[in-house]
Design an enzyme around this catalytic site. Structure first.
Site, short mmCIF file in Angstrom:
data_model
loop_
_atom_site.label_atom_id
_atom_site.label_comp_id
_atom_site.label_asym_id
_atom_site.label_seq_id
_atom_site.Cartn_x
_atom_site.Cartn_y
_atom_site.Cartn_z
N LEU A 1 2.46 -2.36 -2.41
CA LEU A 1 1.35 -2.01 -3.31
C LEU A 1 1.09 -0.49 -3.25
O LEU A 1 1.09 0.19 -4.27
CB LEU A 1 0.07 -2.78 -2.90
CG LEU A 1 -1.17 -2.48 -3.74
CD1 LEU A 1 -0.97 -2.94 -5.19
CD2 LEU A 1 -2.41 -3.18 -3.16
N SER B 1 -6.03 4.01 -1.52
CA SER B 1 -7.29 3.26 -1.69
C SER B 1 -7.49 2.84 -3.14
O SER B 1 -8.20 1.88 -3.42
CB SER B 1 -8.47 4.13 -1.23
OG SER B 1 -8.36 4.42 0.13
N LEU C 1 -4.71 -9.57 -0.57
CA LEU C 1 -5.35 -8.78 0.49
C LEU C 1 -6.52 -9.55 1.10
O LEU C 1 -6.76 -9.46 2.31
CB LEU C 1 -5.82 -7.43 -0.06
CG LEU C 1 -4.72 -6.47 -0.50
CD1 LEU C 1 -5.30 -5.17 -1.01
CD2 LEU C 1 -3.75 -6.19 0.64
N GLU D 1 -4.91 -2.25 4.66
CA GLU D 1 -5.66 -3.38 4.05
C GLU D 1 -7.07 -2.95 3.65
O GLU D 1 -8.00 -3.75 3.70
CB GLU D 1 -5.76 -4.55 5.04
CG GLU D 1 -4.42 -5.06 5.51
CD GLU D 1 -3.93 -6.22 4.69
OE1 GLU D 1 -4.60 -6.57 3.70
OE2 GLU D 1 -2.87 -6.75 5.05
N PHE E 1 -17.47 3.79 -5.81
CA PHE E 1 -16.09 4.25 -5.62
C PHE E 1 -15.73 5.37 -6.58
O PHE E 1 -14.92 6.23 -6.26
CB PHE E 1 -15.08 3.11 -5.92
CG PHE E 1 -15.15 1.98 -4.96
CD1 PHE E 1 -14.63 2.13 -3.69
CD2 PHE E 1 -15.68 0.77 -5.33
CE1 PHE E 1 -14.67 1.09 -2.81
CE2 PHE E 1 -15.71 -0.28 -4.46
CZ PHE E 1 -15.21 -0.13 -3.19
#
Ligand code: TGC
Ligand code: FAD
Length: 392
Positions: A138, A145, A247, A371, A391
């Protein structure tokens, strides 16, 4: 590690919340760890050696895909069984738990949950048995992030797609037989697919010089016009929720696993401070050492209750990804803090391979980052309770 004397702390008699089957599973994994892994883990970590010969043994033990149905080679077990397995493995070494997490939650889970029946039958039994090793791609050099910023892409070409791009920091990639890879299609939608070793243009260079997770092999995935058959694309998921769903499963395992690290460091510190004498008595007799031990067992006990409850919610299908984030973050924080205190309590011996502390401490610097980093999980909780996204 000289000799594995581990005894798991259970201050609130949480064993009473486990079934006989849970305890049998836990004790079986613990016995295997003490026999096959503990005697060598320090040397493997010092030598940056990934013990690939253990992969089929882990398959036989049932730690790959324990919640995947039996008909596909999985264990058909519940989430508490899965958590206990991860706890026992990571109690010995986070890198070993990484191998199990990646194989079970990041490779087998998406094939099971998003794959076609043909994909399930082709890949799952061989992954469950450990005949094949998998990895999960990924993260990219410029998308960590924020995985939605990925550049890897596929272009349609008749019965196959052409995959280009690269993935970074991929656990097990240099040894993996198959890779679950996430890339954007021509509409910019994230798709998942299985890329097999041997496909032309697909390479997996190793990343060297890590101070952390040294018994786990980490690498890149490089795709240079790789022809991936369309039958390898997951038909049942599109978008970022595909990889994020995997995840959630892996983070659940880490929540249990990192607590295992905390328990191992506490167990070692308790034994060491009761044996080590300074100023005419065991150092465990000094208040400052007792403060550390008392705070460790308090945090461990709170963490044990949290992951047990999360396991029940997972079993009932009620756990939210945000609850999993809280537990992953909490266990990593506890483990890092306890490892740092335990390191001091072992004095100079704490920096040696005679004790597992320094290895755990360095491993946890990866576990607290992969993770989803510590701060990303905090922001997930923040968004969940406020409804406001901090975010972006
Ligand atoms: P956002 O808009 O929030 O979500 C996109 C879609 O995904 C859904 N979703 C989830 N689904 C399942 N589980 C989760 N945990 C989910 N989180 C979100 C969401 O509902 C939405 O669905 P839909 O239907 O509306 O499309 O996405 P965003 O772009 O704002 O990102 C959110 C953020 C930052 C939390 C996410 O990207 C994130 O978690 N970032 C961290 C990346 C990360 O954890 N990478 C790990 C790479 S793998 C790895 O480290 C393996 S280590 C292995 C080992 O060795 O153990
Ligand atoms: P960045 O995303 O660049 O973050 C750097 C810092 O910025 C962090 O402190 C972060 O919290 C902070 N930050 C970022 N965004 C924000 C924000 N919005 N607000 C506040 N702070 C922010 N990935 C895979 O796909 N598969 C694997 O198998 C895998 N295995 C790994 C194994 C190891 C040993 C390691 C170290 C990593 C592995 N990863 C894997 C990658 C891992 O998931 C990423 O390292 C992680 O998601 C963080 O991404 P990054 O390193 O790019 O850091």
């Amino acid at each position: 590690m000289s000799q594995d004397l581990y005894q798991h702390p259970d201050y609130y008699l949480l064993d009473e919340l486990l079934t006989d089957e849970h305890k049998l599973i836990r004790d079986t994994v613990r016995a295997w760890i003490k026999k096959e892994v503990s005697p060598n883990i320090e040397e493997w970590a010092q030598d940056c050696h990934f013990p690939k010969h253990l992969v089929p043994q882990m398959g036989e033990l049932g730690v790959f895909g324990p919640t995947v149905p039996v008909e596909y080679g999985g264990g058909g077990l519940d989430y508490i069984s899965y958590g206990l397995m991860m706890q026992e493995i990571e109690r010995c070494d986070s890198g070993m738990r990484s191998t199990a997490s990646v194989q079970g939650s990041l490779v087998m889970y998406p094939i099971y949950a998003y794959g076609s029946e043909e994909q399930r039958k082709k890949y799952l039994p061989k992954l469950a048995s450990g005949e094949w090793l998998g990895c999960f791609g990924l993260t990219e050099p410029d998308a960590g992030s924020n995985p939605d910023g990925m550049l890897s892409n596929i272009k349609d070409a008749d019965d196959h797609v052409i995959l280009n791009g690269s993935k970074m920091w991929i656990s097990n990639s240099p040894f993996a037989d198959v890779a679950v890879v996430w890339a954007k299609d021509e509409e910019g939608i994230i798709r998942g697919m299985v890329v097999e070793r041997g496909m032309e243009g697909f390479t997996t260079p190793e990343i060297h010089n890590k101070w952390s997770l040294r018994a786990s092999c980490t690498g890149e995935l490089v795709f240079d016009n790789v022809k991936v058959p369309k039958e390898n694309i997951f038909p049942n998921v599109k978008g970022l929720k595909g990889p994020l769903g995997c995840l959630t499963k892996a983070r659940f395992g880490i929540a249990w696993g990192a607590l295992g690290v905390a328990m191992d460091c506490y167990d070692s510190a308790l034994r060491y401070t009761k044996q080590r004498e300074q100023f005419g008595k065991p150092i465990a007799g000094f208040q400052l050492q007792q403060k550390k031990l008392a705070e460790m067992i308090t945090e461990i006990t709170k963490g044990q209750l949290l992951v047990w409850r999360l396991g029940v919610l997972m079993n009932e299908g009620k756990a939210t990804p945000q609850q999993v984030s809280m537990a992953k973050r909490n266990s990593c924080e506890i483990a890092l803090n306890i490892a740092r205190d335990a390191r001091q309590m072992h004095g100079g011996m704490g920096i040696t391979g005679e004790y597992p502390i320094m290895r755990h401490m360095m491993n946890m610097e990866s576990v607290v980052t992969y993770e989803g980093t510590h701060d990303i999980h905090l922001l997930i909780t923040g968004m969940d309770v406020t409804g406001i996204n901090a975010f972006k």
